[in-house]
Design a protein around this motif. Structure first.
Motif, short mmCIF file in Angstrom:
data_model
loop_
_atom_site.label_atom_id
_atom_site.label_comp_id
_atom_site.label_asym_id
_atom_site.label_seq_id
_atom_site.Cartn_x
_atom_site.Cartn_y
_atom_site.Cartn_z
N SER A 175 0.82 -1.21 0.00
CA SER A 175 0.00 0.00 0.00
C SER A 175 0.85 1.27 0.00
N GLY A 176 2.08 1.18 0.51
CA GLY A 176 2.92 2.36 0.65
C GLY A 176 2.58 3.21 1.85
N LEU A 177 1.59 2.77 2.65
CA LEU A 177 1.19 3.53 3.82
C LEU A 177 2.15 3.26 4.98
N ALA A 178 2.29 4.25 5.85
CA ALA A 178 3.07 4.05 7.07
C ALA A 178 2.36 3.00 7.93
N PRO A 179 3.11 2.19 8.68
CA PRO A 179 2.48 1.13 9.48
C PRO A 179 1.37 1.63 10.40
N GLU A 180 1.55 2.80 11.00
CA GLU A 180 0.54 3.31 11.91
C GLU A 180 -0.76 3.62 11.18
N ARG A 181 -0.67 4.26 10.00
CA ARG A 181 -1.86 4.58 9.22
C ARG A 181 -2.50 3.32 8.66
N LEU A 182 -1.68 2.40 8.21
CA LEU A 182 -2.19 1.12 7.70
C LEU A 182 -2.97 0.39 8.79
N ALA A 183 -2.40 0.34 9.99
CA ALA A 183 -3.06 -0.34 11.10
C ALA A 183 -4.38 0.34 11.45
N GLU A 184 -4.39 1.67 11.42
CA GLU A 184 -5.60 2.42 11.74
C GLU A 184 -6.73 2.09 10.76
#
Length: 209
Positions: A175-184
């Protein structure tokens, strides 16, 4: 003349070697497919000679079994701790979601190998892992049922599979998302699939730190 150390002592020099072998095998399997990977390839990726792998694993199948056992055991252990914590059903369900998200992000490669390669296991091992997987899903269903009394048994299982599927969608693309944003986002999507909102005490906390 100084006596040589026993072979057992030599093998204890590098206690992390077994984990390096597993990590190397997971990385290669995720990139190329496990059936294309040889013992020499795994050894080279792990930084050891291929023959050194046989000190830890009898065969390539044994490496695959250890990989898949490891990720399934982590999920089961996390669920066990949550369900024996005494938390109410809503808190326990949210904790199950977040634990699965942590595994999906932190052990992404191994979990992807699980889904792609479980059919290549010997039949008895495949059945054993499938039983463990079904038991894990039933633990979610058991917690969800009191929260969704409007759903029949089959509908509860469908909701759980949808939630787990939403979390594991991250295994098959970057996804290219940061882990924190992905988890959210995964946390929101999994709760939506289940039709349950997170407790207020957890809603403001990050799903992964």
């Amino acid at each position: 003349m100084t006596a040589s150390a026993p072979s057992g002592a030599r093998r204890r020099r590098d206690p992390g070697r077994r984990e390096r072998i597993l990590a190397a095998a997971a990385e290669l399997a995720a990139r190329r497919g496990f059936h294309t990977v040889g013992m020499a390839d795994i050894g080279a990726e792990a930084g050891i000679v291929g023959s050194g792998i046989y000190r830890h694993f009898d065969s390539k199948d044994a490496i695959l079994i250890a990989l898949l056992d490891g990720v399934m055991s982590r999920l089961q252990a996390g669920a066990g701790e949550i369900l024996t914590s005494g938390a109410d059903d809503r808190t326990a369900l949210s904790a199950l979601i977040r634990d699965h998200i942590r595994v999906a992000i932190q052990d992404r490669t191994v979990l992807a190998v699980y889904h792609r390669e479980i059919h290549n296991l010997p039949e008895d091992e495949r059945r054993r892992l499938r039983r463990a997987q079904r038991h894990y899903i039933e633990e979610w269903v058991h917690v969800l049922a009191p929260l969704r009394r409007d759903l029949a048994d089959g509908e509860l299982r469908l909701a759980v599979h949808a939630a787990v599927g939403a979390i594991q969608s991250t295994l098959f693309f970057r996804s290219g998302l940061a882990p924190e944003r992905l988890a959210e986002l995964l946390d929101e999507m999994a709760h939506a699939c289940l039709g349950v909102t997170a407790p207020a005490a957890l809603a403001s906390e990050p799903a992964v730190t």
